[in-house]
Design a protein around this motif. Structure first.
Motif, PDB file in Angstrom:
ATOM      1  N   LEU A  25       0.836  -1.204   0.000  1.00  0.00           N
ATOM      2  CA  LEU A  25       0.000   0.000   0.000  1.00  0.00           C
ATOM      3  C   LEU A  25       0.873   1.257   0.000  1.00  0.00           C
ATOM      4  CD1 LEU A  25      -2.802   1.411   0.361  1.00  0.00           C
ATOM      5  CD2 LEU A  25      -2.429   1.219   2.824  1.00  0.00           C
ATOM      6  N   ILE A  26       1.845   1.311   0.889  1.00  0.00           N
ATOM      7  CA  ILE A  26       2.715   2.486   0.991  1.00  0.00           C
ATOM      8  C   ILE A  26       3.519   2.678  -0.293  1.00  0.00           C
ATOM      9  CG2 ILE A  26       4.703   3.469   2.207  1.00  0.00           C
ATOM     10  CD1 ILE A  26       3.692   2.085   4.738  1.00  0.00           C
ATOM     11  N   ALA A  27       4.054   1.583  -0.824  1.00  0.00           N
ATOM     12  CA  ALA A  27       4.863   1.669  -2.043  1.00  0.00           C
ATOM     13  C   ALA A  27       4.019   2.113  -3.241  1.00  0.00           C
ATOM     14  CB  ALA A  27       5.507   0.315  -2.339  1.00  0.00           C
ATOM     15  N   ASN A  32      10.988  -0.495  -5.808  1.00  0.00           N
ATOM     16  CA  ASN A  32      12.086  -0.181  -4.898  1.00  0.00           C
ATOM     17  C   ASN A  32      11.606   0.070  -3.477  1.00  0.00           C
ATOM     18  OD1 ASN A  32      14.808   0.073  -6.453  1.00  0.00           O
ATOM     19  ND2 ASN A  32      13.319   1.022  -7.803  1.00  0.00           N
ATOM     20  N   VAL A  33      10.512   0.817  -3.321  1.00  0.00           N
ATOM     21  CA  VAL A  33       9.990   1.116  -1.977  1.00  0.00           C
ATOM     22  C   VAL A  33       9.465  -0.150  -1.307  1.00  0.00           C
ATOM     23  CG1 VAL A  33       8.213   2.366  -0.679  1.00  0.00           C
ATOM     24  CG2 VAL A  33       9.465   3.525  -2.500  1.00  0.00           C
ATOM     25  N   SER A  34       8.697  -0.954  -2.063  1.00  0.00           N
ATOM     26  CA  SER A  34       8.130  -2.171  -1.470  1.00  0.00           C
ATOM     27  C   SER A  34       9.224  -3.142  -1.038  1.00  0.00           C
ATOM     28  CB  SER A  34       7.168  -2.857  -2.464  1.00  0.00           C
ATOM     29  OG  SER A  34       7.855  -3.297  -3.613  1.00  0.00           O
ATOM     30  N   ARG A  35      10.247  -3.287  -1.871  1.00  0.00           N
ATOM     31  CA  ARG A  35      11.327  -4.213  -1.507  1.00  0.00           C
ATOM     32  C   ARG A  35      12.124  -3.698  -0.315  1.00  0.00           C
ATOM     33  NH1 ARG A  35      11.817  -8.490  -4.451  1.00  0.00           N
ATOM     34  NH2 ARG A  35      10.697  -8.580  -6.429  1.00  0.00           N
ATOM     35  N   PHE A  36      12.296  -2.377  -0.264  1.00  0.00           N
ATOM     36  CA  PHE A  36      12.995  -1.796   0.890  1.00  0.00           C
ATOM     37  C   PHE A  36      12.199  -2.036   2.170  1.00  0.00           C
ATOM     38  CE2 PHE A  36      13.289   1.858   3.799  1.00  0.00           C
ATOM     39  CZ  PHE A  36      14.629   1.749   4.168  1.00  0.00           C
ATOM     40  N   GLY A  75      -2.013   2.560  -4.630  1.00  0.00           N
ATOM     41  CA  GLY A  75      -1.768   1.910  -3.345  1.00  0.00           C
ATOM     42  C   GLY A  75      -2.736   0.772  -3.090  1.00  0.00           C
ATOM     43  N   LEU A  76      -4.032   1.036  -3.278  1.00  0.00           N
ATOM     44  CA  LEU A  76      -5.056   0.009  -3.074  1.00  0.00           C
ATOM     45  C   LEU A  76      -4.925  -1.120  -4.089  1.00  0.00           C
ATOM     46  CD1 LEU A  76      -8.103   2.331  -2.316  1.00  0.00           C
ATOM     47  CD2 LEU A  76      -6.962   0.812  -0.692  1.00  0.00           C
TER      48      LEU A  76
END
Length: 283
Positions: free
Chosen positions: A18-20, A260-264, A89-90
């Motif tokens: 969601l955040i990513a 990149n954000v989700s993997r981080f 996000g959703l």
């Protein structure tokens, strides 16, 4: 006979997606909103309405800038940020949750093209139900011209004002205008996700990599180019050139930031907690 416990869908929900997705959607929207506005205005420009008729992309930018200033290029940006951020996000949250549920928690298990399409379609429908009012507001704000002779009571001063006035005048139905055509967009997105996932699956299998491994930048960009294929009659594809200019970088920015954000976040979440109670007793 043993009763099999039904799979728990909730345990597959990961807020990281969601955040990513929100981060990717907001980033691409802030950078490319003027192109989105131009696409909408080109689509409704028929040469007969009192609103400006744009000859080409440069003429449109010049006309809007001359008549409405820099702010004119960013009309509707607030609902677009809310809509794009929440929608991506959703969408990623629902899609990855449904996909992980189908995989029974093992993200390295391929689920095949049919189930990929089903997961993407279900995620798209759920997202559309929750975000359609925001897209209605965004479109209407983008179509507010500085020379409109619309009564002040019917003009929108911003996102919340538009939501209130549309609901007051048109009710819930007004906030869900375009929902049915949006469903066709969901099916289109489902096919795109299916193709993307299958291409990624073939790539990882060819190189002997896990299904959930991160693609190299070149391979990632080639997969995303599949999202940018359009065809059809000119009348139904007004603003196509602007849309293509917008779609390619928007898709790359959104998915690139998301990956990149989700993997981080997922990597941070998996870090082992520091050991407790292993200190040597001092004497």
């Amino acid at each position: 006979m043993k009763n099999s416990k039904p799979p728990d869908l909730l345990k597959n929900i990961k807020y990281e997606h969601l955040i990513a997705g929100v981060t990717g959607g907001v980033t691409s929207t802030i950078i490319l909103h003027p192109l989105d506005l131009l696409k909408i205005r080109f689509a409704v420009s028929d040469g007969r309405s009192p609103n400006p008729n744009y000859n080409n992309l440069s003429n449109a930018v010049h006309t809007i800038f001359r008549q409405e200033g820099v702010r004119g290029l960013y009309k509707g940006v607030t609902p677009n940020i809310w809509g794009s951020g929440s929608a991506w996000g959703l969408y990623f949250l629902f899609y990855n949750t449904i996909k992980a549920w189908i995989q029974q928690g093992n993200t390295t298990t391929p689920i095949g093209p049919t189930m990929n399409m089903v997961a993407a379609a279900e995620a798209g429908i759920l997202t559309l139900v929750m975000t359609n009012p925001v897209w209605v507001v965004k479109t209407r704000l983008c179509l507010q011209y500085s020379n409109d002779k619309v009564p002040t009571s019917l003009r929108y001063s911003g996102m919340m004002d538009a939501l209130y006035k549309i609901y007051r005048v048109e009710g819930v139905r007004g906030l869900y205008k375009g929902f049915v055509p949006g469903m066709f967009g969901v099916s289109h997105g489902a096919v795109q996700f299916m193709v993307y996932e299958e291409m990624k699956s073939h790539y990882t299998q060819h190189y002997g990599l896990p299904l959930d491994s991160k693609l190299k930048k070149v391979s990632f960009m080639c997969n995303l180019c599949l999202f940018c294929r359009y065809e059809g009659s000119r009348g139904f594809y007004k603003g196509l050139s602007v849309n293509l200019i917008r779609v390619i970088p928007a898709t790359m920015i959104t998915f690139g930031v998301y990956e990149n954000v989700s993997r981080f976040l997922l990597r941070v979440d998996k870090k082992p907690a520091p050991p407790v109670g292993n200190h040597k007793n001092s004497t």
